[in-house]
Design a protein around this motif. Structure first.
Motif, PDB file in Angstrom:
ATOM      1  N   GLU A  32       0.815  -1.215   0.000  1.00 23.40           N
ATOM      2  CA  GLU A  32       0.000   0.000   0.000  1.00 23.40           C
ATOM      3  C   GLU A  32       0.854   1.273   0.000  1.00 23.40           C
ATOM      4  N   GLN A  77       3.706   3.671  -1.813  1.00 24.53           N
ATOM      5  CA  GLN A  77       4.285   3.928  -3.122  1.00 24.53           C
ATOM      6  C   GLN A  77       5.754   4.361  -3.004  1.00 24.53           C
ATOM      7  N   ASN A  78       5.998   5.221  -2.057  1.00 27.65           N
ATOM      8  CA  ASN A  78       7.354   5.761  -1.944  1.00 27.65           C
ATOM      9  C   ASN A  78       7.647   6.151  -0.496  1.00 27.65           C
ATOM     10  N   THR A  87       4.564   8.111   0.979  1.00 29.73           N
ATOM     11  CA  THR A  87       3.490   8.383   0.010  1.00 29.73           C
ATOM     12  C   THR A  87       2.653   7.115  -0.169  1.00 29.73           C
ATOM     13  N   LEU A 123      -0.170   4.592  -1.627  1.00 33.28           N
ATOM     14  CA  LEU A 123      -0.619   4.305  -2.995  1.00 33.28           C
ATOM     15  C   LEU A 123      -2.080   4.693  -3.167  1.00 33.28           C
TER      16      LEU A 123
END
Ligand SMILES: Nc1ncnc2c1ncn2[C@@H]1O[C@H](COP(=O)(O)OP(=O)(O)OP(=O)(O)O)[C@@H](O)[C@H]1O
Ligand SMILES: [Mg+2]
Lengths: 227, 330
Positions: free
Chosen positions: B116, B118-119, B157, B159
């Motif tokens: 879940e 992203q970054n 971040t 998702l």
């Protein structure tokens, strides 16, 4: 064609408009229905058109018991009966042609077939050249003849007329009656309500007389046509 | 002789009857189709003939249709605007000031492995301090301190943006012993969504009420039309017009009322969109956003037209049911 069997009609809250009426009208017969004002002439015709239903007794038209006719069947039943009113009941928002075409339109005739029949009917009542006029601009006698053309345009087996000459002078009245006789000669059964006694006495047809809702004359006579 | 005449009559009548029933099904269907077509055209002609009254009803319907549509489109635009903001939203995970760089990197790699997320970006205590000094103007005061008071931060971040995923994610981040505080500015967005959701439901309800109003307006107008054409109705019924035949012109009239109102409603919305497009894109420019107004679109246009035509038909049908059947010759 028409058979009344001990028919009575009582309007809600009123006295009996018709009591114990029994008579028959043979196929192809022309008969007059007469009587004083309020005798029940219009009521009798309304029972045949199913504009009113009998309170008791049975009405048959063409062998069909009207007590057994449903609301759904009513329009199709009425298409077989032509009706002529005293006040002709023409629609003034359309031409003579369109007035006469109304029964055909309602029955879903295609427009070319309908136009042919409308012209034939207008021709018979002598108004072919006025087909595009608005009926409001016609004389009383002409209006009545448009009404007759509308009543016969789809060749009904039975024609009813309620005081068709009520508003016309004697000469025009006689003309209208001759027109009716012409239709009768080609086989249309007719019942014509009228209290113009001198006029109907001059014509040799059966006369049914009503008085205060009872049929006092003509119920058991056989018609000239059946002799 | 008499019976001969009688037989002739019967022959004639049965011939006439044969001719009548000789209308094949195909020709009857095509006749009925033509009747529909003609009635549709006639009833439109009638409406156009008394254009001022018709226009008034059209505009009334248009306003009743346009109002909830405006609201819905406004909400949709807000929602789209909100989701633009969403994309920028990150979770700030404040660590204990004692957390060292290797542990931060280890944590980052662990978090990056989760589906879940992203970054993940590491902002060390030093970087944080530099940024703060640069942006706040309190640089001098801070450099006077011998110890860096700022904690290192992990910028996560996510998702997905919806609460169902975010809530457990936030909780699990909070569970690490090194984590001091998890901050996420989604609260106000979520509140906004809640309000938008509520507003949307409210709009649907208003729309439903206004739709009912449209049906009633059309119904009442049809009622007057029926009364005006009473004589005609009686005559048509006497010459054998069925209920369907008698109702047809009124149903089509209702249909045209609805369709005309719907068309005007669409025009109103299009106009509003044209007027608002300029100011909105200027406003969006201020926020460095790219923001195009959500409009009706082609399918929306047809939906509105269809819906309002159906509403008009429905209103007329209600009226016909109540008033037309009561008109009987006699
Ligand atoms: N719709 C009605 N409701 C109540 N009573 C009615 C109704 N129609 C007719 N009547 C009554 O029924 C009786 C017969 O009326 P009807 O109209 O059949 O007479 P009529 O013979 O046609 O008279 P006229 O020659 O005046 O037309 C009258 O007493 C009349 O008042
Ligand atoms: Mg009468």
């Amino acid at each position: 064609m028409i058979k009344f069997d001990a028919v009575s009609k009582r309007y809600p809250g009123g006295q009996e408009a018709l009591s114990q009426i029994s008579f028959q009208l043979a196929q192809g017969e022309l008969a007059f229905l007469t009587g004083h004002s309020g005798a029940g002439k219009s009521t009798l015709l309304k029972l045949i058109m199913l504009m009113e239903r009998a309170s008791s007794g049975q009405v048959f038209v063409n062998g069909q018991n009207l007590n057994r006719l449903s609301r759904r069947q009513l329009p199709f039943f009425r298409r077989n009966i032509g009706l002529v009113f005293q006040d002709h009941q023409l629609l003034f928002d359309r031409s003579v042609f369109e007035n006469v075409a109304l029964p055909l339109q309602v029955a879903g005739y295609d427009s070319r077939d309908a136009a042919r029949r409308v012209r034939a009917a207008l021709d018979k009542v002598g108004l072919l050249q006025k087909e595009n006029q608005n009926p409001i601009r016609l004389s009383g006698g002409e209006q009545q003849r448009v009404g007759i053309a509308r009543a016969v345009v789809n060749k009904p087996a039975l024609l009813l007329a309620d005081e068709p000459t009520g508003n016309l002078d004697p000469q025009l009245s006689a003309e209208i009656m001759r027109l009716f006789e012409e239709f009768n000669r080609v086989g249309v059964s007719m019942l014509i309500a009228s209290h113009d006694l001198s006029l109907i006495a001059s014509l040799e047809h059966r006369i049914l007389s009503l008085e205060k809702g009872r049929m006092i004359r003509g119920a058991t006579e056989t018609s000239a046509g059946d002799l | 002789m008499a019976s001969g005449k009688h037989r002739d009559n019967i022959k004639q009548q049965s011939k006439a009857a044969a001719k009548k029933s000789g209308n094949s099904i195909a020709s009857r269907i095509s006749n009925s189709f033509r009747n529909h077509q003609q009635v549709a055209v006639d009833s439109l002609d009638r409406l156009l003939a008394s254009i001022s009254g018709t226009l008034m009803i059209w505009i009334m319907i248009a306003i009743a249709m346009a109002l909830p549509l405006f609201l819905l489109l406004f909400l949709q635009n807000l929602q789209q605007f909100g989701s633009d903001l969403d994309e920028a939203s990150q979770i700030s995970v404040f660590m204990n000031t004692t957390t060292e760089m290797p542990r931060l990197e280890q944590l980052r790699d662990e978090l990056l492995g989760r589906s879940e997320i992203q970054n993940v970006e590491i902002i060390s205590a030093e970087t944080a301090l530099q940024e703060f000094q640069a942006s706040s103007g309190f640089g001098d005061i801070l450099s006077g301190l011998d110890e860096n008071p700022l904690p290192p931060v992990l910028l996560v971040t996510p998702l997905a943006q919806d609460a169902a995923v975010l809530q457990p994610l936030l909780a699990s981040l909070q569970d690490y012993p090194e984590v001091d505080e998890v901050q996420f500015d989604l609260d106000w967005l979520q509140r906004l969504y809640g309000i938008l959701n509520l507003a949307q439901r409210l709009t649907y309800m208003i729309g439903l009420l206004l739709a009912l109003g449209v049906a009633l307006v059309v119904g009442n107008t049809i009622k007057l039309a029926i009364e005006n054409r009473r004589d005609e109705i009686v005559v048509v019924k006497l010459v054998g017009g069925t209920d369907a035949y008698v109702s047809r012109p009124f149903l089509y009239t209702g249909l045209w009322y609805g369709a005309g109102g719907g068309l005007i409603a669409c025009v109103l919305i299009l106009l509003a969109q044209l007027i608002l497009q300029g100011p909105v894109s200027r406003l969006a420019g201020l926020y460095e956003g790219e923001f195009a107004l959500v409009g009706l679109g082609i399918s929306g246009f047809f939906m509105v037209l269809l819906l309002s035509a159906m509403l008009g038909w429905f209103g007329a049908w209600l009226s016909v049911l109540r008033h037309l059947r009561a008109i009987e010759p006699g």
